[in-house]
Design a protein around this motif. Structure first.
Motif, mmCIF file in Angstrom:
data_model
loop_
_atom_site.group_PDB
_atom_site.id
_atom_site.type_symbol
_atom_site.label_atom_id
_atom_site.label_comp_id
_atom_site.label_asym_id
_atom_site.label_seq_id
_atom_site.Cartn_x
_atom_site.Cartn_y
_atom_site.Cartn_z
ATOM 1 N N ALA A 161 0.825 -1.208 0.000
ATOM 2 C CA ALA A 161 0.000 0.000 0.000
ATOM 3 C C ALA A 161 0.859 1.257 0.000
ATOM 4 C CB ALA A 161 -0.937 -0.013 1.206
ATOM 5 N N ALA A 162 1.955 1.246 0.756
ATOM 6 C CA ALA A 162 2.836 2.408 0.824
ATOM 7 C C ALA A 162 3.518 2.665 -0.516
ATOM 8 C CB ALA A 162 3.882 2.206 1.920
ATOM 9 N N ALA A 163 3.932 1.597 -1.196
ATOM 10 C CA ALA A 163 4.571 1.758 -2.502
ATOM 11 C C ALA A 163 3.599 2.363 -3.510
ATOM 12 C CB ALA A 163 5.090 0.413 -2.997
ATOM 13 N N LYS A 164 2.364 1.899 -3.489
ATOM 14 C CA LYS A 164 1.365 2.464 -4.401
ATOM 15 C C LYS A 164 1.113 3.934 -4.099
ATOM 16 C CE LYS A 164 -1.243 -1.808 -5.299
ATOM 17 N NZ LYS A 164 -2.576 -2.451 -5.216
ATOM 18 N N ASP A 165 1.158 4.285 -2.834
ATOM 19 C CA ASP A 165 0.848 5.652 -2.428
ATOM 20 C C ASP A 165 1.983 6.619 -2.718
ATOM 21 O OD1 ASP A 165 -0.854 7.617 -1.035
ATOM 22 O OD2 ASP A 165 0.752 7.615 0.449
ATOM 23 N N SER A 166 3.232 6.128 -2.634
ATOM 24 C CA SER A 166 4.370 7.041 -2.765
ATOM 25 C C SER A 166 5.028 6.930 -4.133
ATOM 26 C CB SER A 166 5.380 6.780 -1.649
ATOM 27 O OG SER A 166 5.794 5.423 -1.664
ATOM 28 N N ASP A 167 5.791 5.886 -4.353
ATOM 29 C CA ASP A 167 6.557 5.739 -5.591
ATOM 30 C C ASP A 167 6.261 4.367 -6.195
ATOM 31 O OD1 ASP A 167 8.332 5.628 -7.656
ATOM 32 O OD2 ASP A 167 10.086 6.199 -6.488
ATOM 33 N N PRO A 168 5.384 4.300 -7.192
ATOM 34 C CA PRO A 168 4.949 3.001 -7.712
ATOM 35 C C PRO A 168 5.907 2.362 -8.701
ATOM 36 C CG PRO A 168 3.823 4.744 -8.881
ATOM 37 C CD PRO A 168 4.673 5.418 -7.825
ATOM 38 N N ARG A 169 7.076 2.960 -8.916
ATOM 39 C CA ARG A 169 7.976 2.414 -9.946
ATOM 40 C C ARG A 169 8.359 0.964 -9.679
ATOM 41 N NH1 ARG A 169 12.495 7.003 -10.222
ATOM 42 N NH2 ARG A 169 11.821 7.219 -8.055
ATOM 43 N N ALA A 170 8.559 0.632 -8.403
ATOM 44 C CA ALA A 170 8.974 -0.735 -8.078
ATOM 45 C C ALA A 170 7.885 -1.755 -8.384
ATOM 46 C CB ALA A 170 9.367 -0.819 -6.607
ATOM 47 N N LEU A 171 6.641 -1.297 -8.514
ATOM 48 C CA LEU A 171 5.529 -2.212 -8.757
ATOM 49 C C LEU A 171 5.158 -2.319 -10.232
ATOM 50 C CD1 LEU A 171 3.213 -1.128 -5.789
ATOM 51 C CD2 LEU A 171 4.846 -3.022 -5.859
#
Length: 474
Positions: A161-171
């Motif tokens: 959830a945090a990755a989607k909210d902040s920096d989604p590049r890794a996903l």
């Protein structure tokens, strides 16, 4: 195995800057040390390499299955299991296990890859007995405590959830594979999704361990300061009695190669940038064209001076980084170009990336560029095989994919004889075709919807959805 830089950050790209001086001469000396192969009584394959220069022992243990063993709707159970394996095993709880490793200055990690669960570590040679004990505890006697599971599962969900909210590049790669491969096993999110992780129970983890952890699936490489006969006896005593997994190794069908173009638009309304990926199905790890494909990818997007990064970052200033990668498994994985840009320059950046890709597929590379790519690849190769952990990982990887030492020992020679025509064929075989691309865009859908619709039929989803692929139409 992933080859290339997904040039999405200046630091990453700078780290990949070429070091060309005398690279061929250096790389020609790279040879794998001879390994003694031992088969334990349960079928486990062990590769032993003695190196007595420093008092260290490194290991890399690959257990076939990985995320491929995740049941439908339970994606992420392998990743959750991997996290739990080192949170208490044998006679030690999570704290005691961590203290046993750290107290002797050791290292031990567990990760669930797409096709294997991998346990890696390094210890002082005087602690080799403890190393074998801890490894066997992790594999044969994990505690899988309920309280640790709850904490770990909640953390994994929160991190997504945090990755989607902040920096989604890794996903981005996860969204891409889910959309491109669909129901194929390569489309499953290796780390699970918020939706699937939230459903996982201890019973799911226990079922995974029973079904997919077993001695006949193990490939173990050990490199360092030990006597091979002594280490073989230790490993036979510790791991030779490990039972077979209850289920057969998951089979991987040939992945799809979609034709035409299609687009997944992931709406992130607060985004001021558009992150984009465009790709297709590439080649497998053991493909005979893998060296030519590596050279081809290096020039397209695998180094700082690549065609993509030069066009999108250096010359136009449309992005801080652009790159490409090849993901090669037992079956052909993804071949992807990727970058990011300001919302208002989305179409300009994507069009430029596609122009670069199209021109490259049509023209290939000239003799000067090929020579530069060879020097770069040969210069980058030796540092990947310098340390004990690197050698152990490479030996295990080769055995896992059914390859032998010639993959390393003959690498420089294969690079040296690579021709422009051979690389051109690899470009056509392994790299994305502009006419048959899967696109993933993460950005402000209201602002970029019209622009991205130019690249194919658009499927939309919200980034807040707890999954990586859109719900099927009812």
């Amino acid at each position: 195995m992933r080859v290339g830089v997904m040039g999405l950050g200046l630091a990453v790209l700078l780290a990949a800057a070429p070091a060309l001086a005398a690279a061929p001469a250096v790389a020609e000396g790279v040879k794998l040390p001879a390994a003694r192969r031992v088969e334990l009584r349960n079928g486990a394959v062990v590769l032993l390499v003695e190196r007595h220069e420093v008092p260290l022992v490194s290991f890399s243990a690959w257990v076939r299955g990985g995320a491929l063993g995740d049941p439908a709707g339970k994606e992420g159970v392998a990743a959750l299991t991997a996290e739990l394996l080192r949170k208490g095993a044998g006679k030690r709880d999570a704290v005691q296990f961590a203290e046993a490793v750290e107290g002797v200055g050791g290292e031990l990690s567990v990760a669930a890859g797409r096709e294997a669960l991998v346990v890696s570590g390094q210890f002082m040679s005087r602690d080799a007995g403890l190393m074998v004990e801890l490894l066997s505890d992790v594999l044969l006697r994990p505690r899988l405590a309920a309280d640790e599971l709850t904490r770990t599962r909640e953390r994994m969900v929160a991190e997504l959830a945090a990755a989607k909210d902040s920096d989604p590049r890794a996903l981005g790669g996860t969204y891409f594979r889910a959309f491109h491969f669909g129901g194929h096993p390569y489309g499953r999110p290796q780390g699970g999704s918020e939706a699937s992780l939230g459903t996982l129970t201890r019973e799911d983890v226990l079922a995974y361990v029973k079904a997919h952890l077993g001695g006949e699936r193990l490939v173990l490489a050990v490199v360092g300061d030990f006597r091979a006969d002594d280490m073989a006896r230790r490993l036979e005593a510790a791991l030779g009695g490990w039972r077979r997994a209850a289920s057969p190794v998951p089979q991987i069908p040939e992945p799809p190669r979609p034709t035409g173009r299609r687009v997944l638009l992931v709406d992130k309304p607060d985004a001021t940038q558009t992150y984009f990926w465009a790709g297709t199905t590439g080649i497998a790890r053991a493909d005979p064209a893998r060296v030519d494909a590596r050279l081809a990818n290096t020039v397209l997007g695998g180094r700082f001076t690549s065609l993509l990064n030069t066009a999108l970052r250096v010359n136009s200033g449309l992005s801080y980084g652009a790159g490409s990668s090849l993901d090669m498994g037992s079956r052909p994985g993804s071949a992807v170009i990727a970058s990011f840009t300001k919302t208002e320059t989305t179409k300009r950046a994507v069009d430029l990336a596609l122009e670069v890709l199209g021109r490259y597929r049509q023209e290939g590379m000239d003799a000067k560029t090929l020579a530069s790519a060879k020097a770069y690849v040969l210069g980058q190769f030796p540092p990947t095989l310098e340390t004990g952990p690197q050698l152990a990982a490479k030996l295990a990887e080769l055995a896992f994919f059914g390859l032998d030492a010639s993959d390393v020992d003959g690498f420089a020679a294969r690079v040296a004889v690579a021709s422009a025509e051979g690389v051109r064929r690899a470009i056509a075989q392994a790299l994305p075709d502009p006419g048959a691309l899967t696109f993933v865009f993460i950005g402000n859908a209201a602002a970029i919807r019209e622009a991205v619709s130019a690249y194919g039929p658009v499927t939309e989803m919200r980034i807040t959805e707890p999954r990586f692929s859109p719900m099927p139409a009812r």
